[in-house]
Design an enzyme around this catalytic site. Structure first.
Site, short mmCIF file in Angstrom:
data_model
loop_
_atom_site.label_atom_id
_atom_site.label_comp_id
_atom_site.label_asym_id
_atom_site.label_seq_id
_atom_site.Cartn_x
_atom_site.Cartn_y
_atom_site.Cartn_z
CD GLN A 40 75.19 25.50 -0.20
OE1 GLN A 40 75.24 26.08 0.78
NE2 GLN A 40 75.08 26.07 -1.34
CG ASP B 224 74.80 28.88 -7.87
OD1 ASP B 224 74.56 29.85 -8.59
OD2 ASP B 224 75.55 28.49 -7.28
N GLY C 233 68.59 26.69 -5.52
CA GLY C 233 69.77 27.68 -6.31
C GLY C 233 71.17 27.80 -5.19
CG HIS C 234 74.63 31.28 -5.19
ND1 HIS C 234 75.81 30.64 -5.54
CD2 HIS C 234 75.11 32.09 -3.87
CE1 HIS C 234 76.90 31.33 -4.97
NE2 HIS C 234 76.48 32.30 -4.00
CG PHE C 235 72.86 32.02 -0.69
CD1 PHE C 235 73.75 31.77 -0.07
CD2 PHE C 235 72.56 33.13 -1.38
CE1 PHE C 235 74.84 32.94 0.21
CE2 PHE C 235 73.51 34.11 -1.47
CZ PHE C 235 74.51 33.78 -0.75
#
Length: 329
Positions: A164, A276, A302-304
């Site tokens: 991920q 992201d 996004g990123h998280f």
């Protein structure tokens, strides 16, 4: 039938139907409640590894297939707080904090080498200390270079990999975010380091959680608040800068990790927040070159990604692991 008798008859029929529905629904509700109670039973423990206190979250039956969840920067195992209960009814889930992160010890820089090689060594010994000899990896951000070191060193231990927003290809770091980082890798000067230090402040920490999400009001501020509290500890930002520099060693391992993918063909699920700005989707697709059977899902976040899409990722994982880990419950 007059109006009053009609209303009485209708009310009686409705009450009977509701009672029948409640009778049917009660076992389902009880079953669901029991499942939530069991999967939410997370323990919080610490174990000694190389003289360091390494904190970890653990849930699920210990005789079930193990999932090792490896966190990213600047967070800790708390990033998995929503995912663990979605998996723990079927799997033995372990999520440690690296040295310098979360609830694990933060030794001074003159007492501990903060590098990705060293983090991987500690995590390797951690798995041995807690008695885990085979596991599926979940890697995100920093978890990728830590986890892929483990996988390349011990391919026999890896049952599957979930990626991920974790990189193993040059395409994944060929973007604007990495330009000042690459400058620092080539010239570890105080001036170049100073350009990176804003990434350890609250605005950047919050940005990592909120950039690219569908609905920022659904992202808990507890996430970046807890992370920032750890970053603000005396000496921690120097540690983070040292690990930024050490990240420059990871591209040199990409060929090795890609060779591992091609040779061993570990089952892989890729669940990637496509918005992201740090590890964009350009880093997700190359895995399919080496693992053509890998399963790829790009998520509109996004990123998280777990902050917004833990339910979706949990569902993808349950399906993937259920097909891959045949001994799963």
């Amino acid at each position: 039938m007059n109006r009053s008798r009609f209303l009485i008859h209708t009310a009686a029929a409705t009450a009977f139907a509701l009672a029948a529905h409640a009778t049917q629904a009660a076992p389902d509700a009880a079953k669901a409640a029991a499942n939530v109670a069991s999967t939410a039973d997370v323990s919080y423990q610490t174990v000694k590894v190389d003289g360091l206190n390494i904190f970890y979250r653990e849930a699920g039956p210990k005789d079930a297939p193990t999932l090792l969840l490896l966190h990213g920067f600047p967070t800790s195992s708390q990033m998995f707080r929503n995912l663990i209960p979605l998996l723990a009814d079927r799997y033995h889930v372990i999520a440690p904090d690296y040295p310098g992160y979360g609830q694990s010890d933060m030794p001074a820089m003159d007492k501990f080498t903060y590098s990705f090689d060293r983090l991987a060594q500690v995590m390797d010994k951690f798995t041995e200390t807690v008695g885990v000899s085979r596991y599926a990896l979940y890697v995100q951000d920093y978890g990728a270079p830590v986890g892929f070191r483990l996988a390349a060193a011990h391919p026999e231990r890896i049952s599957a990999i979930v990626v991920q927003n974790g990189n193993a290809y040059n395409e994944g770091i060929d973007n604007e975010f990495w330009a000042p980082m690459k400058t620092y890798w080539s010239d570890k000067s105080e001036a170049n380091g100073a350009k990176l230090r804003p990434l350890f402040e609250l605005g950047a920490t919050k940005w990592q959680y909120t950039e690219g999400v569908r609905d920022a009001t659904r992202i808990s501020p507890d996430a970046w608040t807890v992370d920032q509290a750890k970053l603000d500890r005396p000496g921690n930002k120097d540690i983070q800068l040292e690990l930024f520099y050490s990240y420059g060693t990871n591209p040199g391992h990409y060929a090795e990790w890609q060779s591992y993918f091609r040779k061993y063909q570990p089952p892989m699920l890729i669940v990637w927040g496509k918005n992201d700005k740090i590890f964009p989707a350009a880093g997700a697709h190359p895995y399919l070159r080496d693992l053509p059977k890998a399963e790829l899902h790009l998520l509109d976040t996004g990123h998280f990604a777990l902050e917004e899409d833990s339910a979706a990722i949990g569902a993808y994982m349950r399906s993937f692991l259920g097909r891959t880990l045949k001994s799963g419950k």
